[in-house]
Design an enzyme around this catalytic site. Structure first.
Site, PDB file in Angstrom:
ATOM      1  CB  SER A   1      -0.896  -0.014   1.250  1.00 52.34           C
ATOM      2  OG  SER A   1      -1.571   1.212   1.374  1.00 52.34           O
ATOM      3  N   GLY A   2       0.223   2.340  -0.506  1.00 52.41           N
ATOM      4  CA  GLY A   2       0.809   3.677  -0.423  1.00 52.41           C
ATOM      5  C   GLY A   2       0.480   4.334   0.907  1.00 52.41           C
ATOM      6  CG  ASP A   3      -2.002   6.097   4.060  1.00 54.20           C
ATOM      7  OD1 ASP A   3      -1.667   5.818   5.223  1.00 54.20           O
ATOM      8  OD2 ASP A   3      -2.381   7.234   3.725  1.00 54.20           O
ATOM      9  CG  ASP A   4      -1.597   3.784   8.015  1.00 58.94           C
ATOM     10  OD1 ASP A   4      -0.368   3.957   8.097  1.00 58.94           O
ATOM     11  OD2 ASP A   4      -2.433   4.625   8.405  1.00 58.94           O
TER      12      ASP A   4
END
Ligand SMILES: *[C@@H]1O[C@H](CO)[C@@H](O)[C@H](O)[C@H]1NC(C)=O
Ligand SMILES: *[C@@H]1O[C@H](CO)[C@@H](O)[C@H](O)[C@H]1NC(C)=O
Ligand SMILES: *[C@@H]1O[C@H](CO)[C@@H](O)[C@H](O)[C@H]1NC(C)=O
Ligand SMILES: *[C@@H]1O[C@H](CO)[C@@H](O)[C@H](O)[C@H]1NC(C)=O
Ligand SMILES: *[C@@H]1O[C@H](CO)[C@@H](O)[C@H](O)[C@H]1NC(C)=O
Ligand SMILES: *[C@@H]1O[C@H](CO)[C@@H](O)[C@H](O)[C@H]1NC(C)=O
Ligand SMILES: *[C@@H]1O[C@H](CO)[C@@H](O)[C@H](O)[C@H]1NC(C)=O
Ligand SMILES: *[C@@H]1O[C@H](CO)[C@@H](O)[C@H](O)[C@H]1NC(C)=O
Ligand SMILES: *[C@@H]1O[C@H](CO)[C@@H](O)[C@H](O)[C@H]1NC(C)=O
Length: 473
Positions: A261-264
């Site tokens: 992912s690009g986040d959590d």
């Protein structure tokens, strides 16, 4: 279906009976009947509930050429199948093909089943996503003032919903959304791939989610949620593509997922500042296990920063993180109120991490108007044991809040091996307290050594006891 779980013949007889029962109804039902017979050659899958009725998307005009819109086909299929909610429920099968669609809504006592070669393609046209009001526990902070695009697959006030398959794909085709978001060209919050609100008894399993415009899976104000056997993929440099966001939910199990992912990878939430305090719905009784996470700019599991309704009783075990910014992270701020307590983590293996332990009490971010600087979060009872990490830049950065320290931190049996270019100060602790045992490198003075094995609950959550049934599609 439980009447004869093993025997195909017995199953066939039951199917025929089912056909006679619905013979009296209208043309629409014949679509369903024909499918009842085809079902005998079917694949098996595990689910919280099996369905008596079954239909295929093509029965409702679906075209799987990747170009024709199937929004109407999904809508009429699900509207039709919703009639069976009180008669054993229904499943909609998405066959091999590329099924372009805008947002559509699920129904109760319903299964959406994606064949392994079925790909649902999210429309890139904003007009294909109705605008729905901001979430009550977020106000206009996270969500744009005028509202948010409904998720690609959406449901509210439902009971008993399964979204599954034998590894079919839901592809959000997020690229134009990421570009427009960065260029501030969107008037509404980006859509998620799958959101369920105010719903009970949910299963999401055996699917691949790719390139979501924003978050992938967002159960909010839900209870009894199972998320398992998922692959969730997004480029690591695109904004807010969180994997799974349990938000103000009770009794949730997330297991056997692989997330890039690009986040959590997982972000546990419960609302924002005064909006979240007013709604007051915590996320509690959450188990996460056998997760593999790759997230160079975010956390394996983040708790917050939206935690104003409270987060309690979270169990994280048997997790692998690779090339990830942090492990199980706490994010909060003055004004959030709420609490994060009774958090238990054990057996994490990490490689190439920026931080292993990271807690932030100054996350900031108060975009909504309703923000009370006197609302202090209560962060207490945070336990980690049996942690191994290699190639680490910074072991621990633990920043509590002045006059509102994070307390009851416990870390035992943690072996951290540093990267070549590791920071000189490995433990940076302010406004925190707790204990450590058998931890290397040597912890900060705020976490003195004590001969202790940090706790992990021995009981099981109710959701861990749910037995899945064998169904066929
Ligand atoms: C789905 O339901 C929501 C809430 O009832 C509604 O606002 C939205 O328009 C519906 N979406 C579609 C595609 O009908
Ligand atoms: C859904 O449930 C919530 C919470 O119980 C309730 O406030 C809301 O009115 C319900 N919405 C619909 C469309 O039934
Ligand atoms: C779901 O995934 C699990 C784990 O990979 C697998 O054992 C099971 O057979 C899968 N089910 C289907 C229907 O593909
Ligand atoms: C499901 O498909 C994804 C994407 O093709 C793949 O990476 C993953 O290994 C598959 N999972 C299973 C259990 O086959
Ligand atoms: C966003 O809102 C502005 C101001 O109302 C309007 O001019 C613009 O066309 C809108 N953009 C989109 C993509 O809807
Ligand atoms: C160790 O971490 C650094 C980043 O800090 C990375 O560039 C390097 O490839 C990693 N080494 C190994 C052996 O994984
Ligand atoms: C924080 O929660 C703990 C445990 O529930 C409680 O004992 C403590 O009094 C609370 N602290 C504050 C400042 O509210
Ligand atoms: C310490 O943690 C490691 C890694 O999880 C585990 O293999 C080992 O058994 C633990 N040691 C003890 C004494 O629990
Ligand atoms: C340690 O933490 C403090 C307080 O958050 C911060 O100001 C400082 O820059 C940190 N020091 C290092 C060396 O990271």
């Amino acid at each position: 279906m439980e009447l004869c779980p093993q025997s195909r013949q017995c199953y066939a007889v039951l199917k025929l009976l089912a056909i006679f029962v619905i013979l009296g109804s209208l043309i629409d039902s014949r679509l369903v009947e024909s499918r009842e017979v085809e079902n005998l050659q079917a694949t098996e899958y595990s689910a919280i509930n099996c369905r008596k009725h079954s239909a295929v998307l093509t029965d409702f005009g679906g075209v799987g050429d990747g170009k024709t819109s199937n929004t109407k086909a999904f809508k009429s299929a699900i509207e039709h199948l919703s009639k069976y909610a009180s008669d054993g429920g229904a499943q909609l099968i998405v066959p091999p093909g590329k099924w372009l669609t805008g947002s559509f809504n699920l129904t109760s006592h319903f299964t959406l089943y994606l064949h392994k070669d079925a790909v649902i393609l999210g429309s890139q046209d904003e007009a294909d996503y109705p605008v729905v009001p901001p979430l009550p526990s977020y106000g206009v902070g996270r969500d744009a003032p005028d509202g948010r695009f409904a998720s690609l697959i959406f449901g509210t006030n439902l009971t008993d919903v399964v979204v599954t398959g034998n590894n079919g794909t839901i592809n959000g085709q997020g690229r134009p959304w990421w570009t427009k978001f960065k260029a501030k060209q969107l008037n509404y919050t980006r859509p998620y791939l799958l959101e369920l609100m105010f719903s009970d008894q949910i299963q999401i399993s055996n699917l691949t989610f790719i390139d979501s415009p924003s978050w992938n899976i967002h159960p909010i104000y839900c209870s009894n949620v199972i998320v398992k056997w998922l692959t969730i993929l997004a480029p690591v440099d695109v904004p807010n593509t969180d994997g799974v966001n349990p938000d103000s939910c009770t009794n949730t199990l997330i297991e056997d997922c692989y997330i890039v992912s690009g986040d959590d990878c997982i972000a546990v939430k419960s609302g924002w500042d005064q909006y979240g305090i007013d709604v007051g719905m915590p996320t509690k009784q959450l188990a996460i296990r056998r997760l593999t996470c790759i997230s160079p700019d975010s956390a394996t599991v983040a708790l917050g920063s939206e935690m104003s309704g409270g987060i309690q009783d979270v169990r994280v075990e048997d997790v692998t993180a690779i090339d990830t910014q942090s492990g199980v992270r706490i994010k909060t701020a003055i004004g959030r109120g709420g609490y994060v307590k009774d958090i238990f983590v054990r057996n994490m293996r990490m490689k190439t991490m920026y931080y292993v332990f990271w807690m932030t009490g100054a996350y900031g971010s108060h975009p909504g108007g309703k923000f009370d600087p006197k609302a202090l979060p209560n962060i207490t009872g945070i336990n980690y044991k049996d942690m191994v990490a290699e190639n680490v830049t910074y072991t621990a950065r633990l920043d509590g809040i002045k006059n509102d320290p994070f307390t009851g931190i416990c870390i035992s049996n943690a072996t951290i091996t540093l990267a070549e270019k590791a920071k000189e100060l490995q433990w940076n602790c302010t406004d925190i307290s707790g204990v450590t045992s058998r931890v290397t490198p040597k912890p900060c003075a705020a976490l003195p050594e004590k001969e202790i094995d940090c706790p992990y609950p021995e009981d099981k959550l109710p959701i861990e006891k749910v037995q899945l049934k064998t169904c066929s599609a």
